[in-house]
Design an enzyme around this catalytic site. Structure first.
Site, PDB file in Angstrom:
ATOM      1  N   PRO A  88      35.282  58.437  68.801  1.00  0.00           N
ATOM      2  CA  PRO A  88      35.870  57.098  68.691  1.00  0.00           C
ATOM      3  C   PRO A  88      36.445  56.829  67.306  1.00  0.00           C
ATOM      4  O   PRO A  88      37.353  56.041  67.131  1.00  0.00           O
ATOM      5  CB  PRO A  88      34.687  56.168  68.959  1.00  0.00           C
ATOM      6  CG  PRO A  88      33.618  57.009  69.537  1.00  0.00           C
ATOM      7  CD  PRO A  88      33.840  58.400  69.060  1.00  0.00           C
ATOM      8  N   GLU A 115      25.599  59.519  73.108  1.00  0.00           N
ATOM      9  CA  GLU A 115      25.943  58.894  71.818  1.00  0.00           C
ATOM     10  C   GLU A 115      26.758  59.842  70.944  1.00  0.00           C
ATOM     11  O   GLU A 115      26.979  59.569  69.767  1.00  0.00           O
ATOM     12  CB  GLU A 115      24.651  58.521  71.078  1.00  0.00           C
ATOM     13  CG  GLU A 115      23.781  57.518  71.805  1.00  0.00           C
ATOM     14  CD  GLU A 115      24.482  56.184  72.010  1.00  0.00           C
ATOM     15  OE1 GLU A 115      24.584  55.742  73.171  1.00  0.00           O
ATOM     16  OE2 GLU A 115      24.948  55.614  71.020  1.00  0.00           O
ATOM     17  N   ARG A 152      53.037  68.940  77.489  1.00  0.00           N
ATOM     18  CA  ARG A 152      54.406  68.599  77.902  1.00  0.00           C
ATOM     19  C   ARG A 152      55.411  69.072  76.848  1.00  0.00           C
ATOM     20  O   ARG A 152      56.611  69.190  77.129  1.00  0.00           O
ATOM     21  CB  ARG A 152      54.595  67.110  78.153  1.00  0.00           C
ATOM     22  CG  ARG A 152      54.461  66.230  76.948  1.00  0.00           C
ATOM     23  CD  ARG A 152      54.635  64.770  77.306  1.00  0.00           C
ATOM     24  NE  ARG A 152      56.017  64.438  77.585  1.00  0.00           N
ATOM     25  CZ  ARG A 152      56.937  64.191  76.651  1.00  0.00           C
ATOM     26  NH1 ARG A 152      56.642  64.307  75.371  1.00  0.00           N
ATOM     27  NH2 ARG A 152      58.158  63.858  76.985  1.00  0.00           N
ATOM     28  N   ASP A 167      66.955  66.144  71.411  1.00  0.00           N
ATOM     29  CA  ASP A 167      66.782  65.310  70.231  1.00  0.00           C
ATOM     30  C   ASP A 167      65.910  64.114  70.608  1.00  0.00           C
ATOM     31  O   ASP A 167      66.141  63.001  70.224  1.00  0.00           O
ATOM     32  CB  ASP A 167      68.193  64.849  69.771  1.00  0.00           C
ATOM     33  CG  ASP A 167      68.092  63.838  68.662  1.00  0.00           C
ATOM     34  OD1 ASP A 167      68.893  62.889  68.591  1.00  0.00           O
ATOM     35  OD2 ASP A 167      67.115  63.966  67.895  1.00  0.00           O
TER      36      ASP A 167
HETATM   37  N1  LIG Z   1      30.746  59.220  70.266  1.00  0.00           N
HETATM   38  C1  LIG Z   1      30.291  58.301  70.725  1.00  0.00           C
HETATM   39  C2  LIG Z   1      29.724  57.130  71.284  1.00  0.00           C
HETATM   40  C3  LIG Z   1      29.013  56.350  70.388  1.00  0.00           C
HETATM   41  C4  LIG Z   1      28.410  55.229  70.863  1.00  0.00           C
HETATM   42  C5  LIG Z   1      28.513  54.884  72.191  1.00  0.00           C
HETATM   43  C6  LIG Z   1      29.227  55.665  73.066  1.00  0.00           C
HETATM   44  C7  LIG Z   1      29.843  56.798  72.628  1.00  0.00           C
HETATM   45  C8  LIG Z   1      30.584  57.535  73.682  1.00  0.00           C
HETATM   46  N2  LIG Z   1      31.103  58.833  73.374  1.00  0.00           N
HETATM   47  C9  LIG Z   1      30.369  59.959  73.410  1.00  0.00           C
HETATM   48  C10 LIG Z   1      31.182  61.020  73.117  1.00  0.00           C
HETATM   49  C11 LIG Z   1      32.491  60.512  72.927  1.00  0.00           C
HETATM   50  C12 LIG Z   1      33.697  61.091  72.614  1.00  0.00           C
HETATM   51  C13 LIG Z   1      34.824  60.297  72.440  1.00  0.00           C
HETATM   52  C14 LIG Z   1      34.728  58.924  72.588  1.00  0.00           C
HETATM   53  C15 LIG Z   1      35.902  58.082  72.330  1.00  0.00           C
HETATM   54  C16 LIG Z   1      37.094  58.458  71.786  1.00  0.00           C
HETATM   55  C17 LIG Z   1      37.868  57.289  71.674  1.00  0.00           C
HETATM   56  N3  LIG Z   1      39.132  57.157  71.175  1.00  0.00           N
HETATM   57  N4  LIG Z   1      37.144  56.300  72.153  1.00  0.00           N
HETATM   58  N5  LIG Z   1      35.918  56.772  72.551  1.00  0.00           N
HETATM   59  C18 LIG Z   1      33.521  58.328  72.922  1.00  0.00           C
HETATM   60  C19 LIG Z   1      32.411  59.131  73.091  1.00  0.00           C
END
Ligand SMILES: N#Cc1ccccc1Cn1ccc2ccc(-c3cc(N)[nH]n3)cc21
Length: 238
Positions: A88, A115, A152, A167
């Site tokens: 995230p 998590e 793509r 382009d």
């Molecule tokens: N990390 C974490 C996390 C931390 C707290 C609660 C939930 C999660 C869920 N989570 C677990 C793996 C994972 C991978 C990628 C995303 C992700 C990517 C984007 N751009 N948004 N979310 C989330 C992911």
């Protein structure tokens, strides 16, 4: 290009890898995508992939061992992959990164769940990538977004559309121009005359102006970024 995906939910990729432009690119052998279940790299009878976080706190964390075993197994032969971890809070994915990644011969995308992954997994990772400032339930959807945008761009994947996009504005991250199709008038809304003129130079210049105008209105930072990099022509700057 070859992409290896590590995930605990391989089934999420089934439709994505079978349908549309990506499905055709894979079935025609233009690109190779292999999805690996992290659980297949466990050694205990319960095939455990996660555990409680040290220091306490909610949820579970993906263990390092199965992911390292998968990495070691998958990198025994061939070119070392450029490894992405979807997160995230990673570096924001954009068209520029898609273009850069499309030039790599081999990618590996590690998809977290719960998590997230044990921090030591990041010693395998070249780039932590986010698709936006919101938290999803796992890394699989970000992996599909990244693969779609990257694949793509591989020569031959878009077929005859590719030459028309030589382009392409989108490759510079500019927003697209308006599209219309028949009928020429629908509920009082007319197609712009220039698009009916058959005058290709005028159409091209109208589309370029529309793309630049929309980008300037909605995402001025993209224009500033392109200016700074000298990626806008003199007439585009006028
Ligand atoms: N990390 C974490 C996390 C931390 C707290 C609660 C939930 C999660 C869920 N989570 C677990 C793996 C994972 C991978 C990628 C995303 C992700 C990517 C984007 N751009 N948004 N979310 C989330 C992911």
């Amino acid at each position: 290009m070859r992409i290896d995906v590590l995930t605990v939910l391989p089934g999420l990729f089934d439709c994505f890898l079978k349908e549309g432009v990506i499905g055709k690119a894979i079935s025609s052998g233009k690109v190779e995508v292999k999805v690996h279940n992290i659980r297949d790299f466990t050694t205990d009878k319960h095939r455990v992939v996660d555990d409680v976080p040290y220091g306490g706190g909610p949820g579970m964390v993906l263990k390092p061992e199965p992911i390292f075993r998968a990495y070691d197994e998958l990198t025994k032969e061939g070119e070392k992959p450029y490894v992405l971890l979807t997160e995230p809070w990673g570096e924001k994915f954009n068209q520029e990164m898609a273009v850069e990644l499309s030039k790599k011969p081999r990618l590996m995308i590690i998809c977290g769940r719960y998590e997230g992954v044990d921090e030591r997994v990041k010693s395998l990772v070249d780039r932590e990538v986010s698709i936006g400032d919101y938290v999803l339930t796992g890394g699989e959807l970000p992996a599909m977004v990244i693969m779609d945008a990257v694949l793509r761009l591989i020569p031959g994947v878009l077929g005859n559309l590719e030459s028309l996009r030589a382009d392409s504005f989108s490759d510079r991250g500019l927003l697209g121009y308006p599209n219309y199709t028949r009928p020429a008038e629908f509920r009082g809304m007319k197609v712009p005359e220039v698009l009916l003129s058959g005058h290709h130079k005028k159409i091209e210049s109208w589309r370029k102006e529309q793309s630049l105008r929309k980008t300037l209105e909605r995402r001025p930072e993209i224009i500033e970024n392109l200016k700074r990099k000298g990626l806008l022509t003199k007439e585009e700057l006028e």
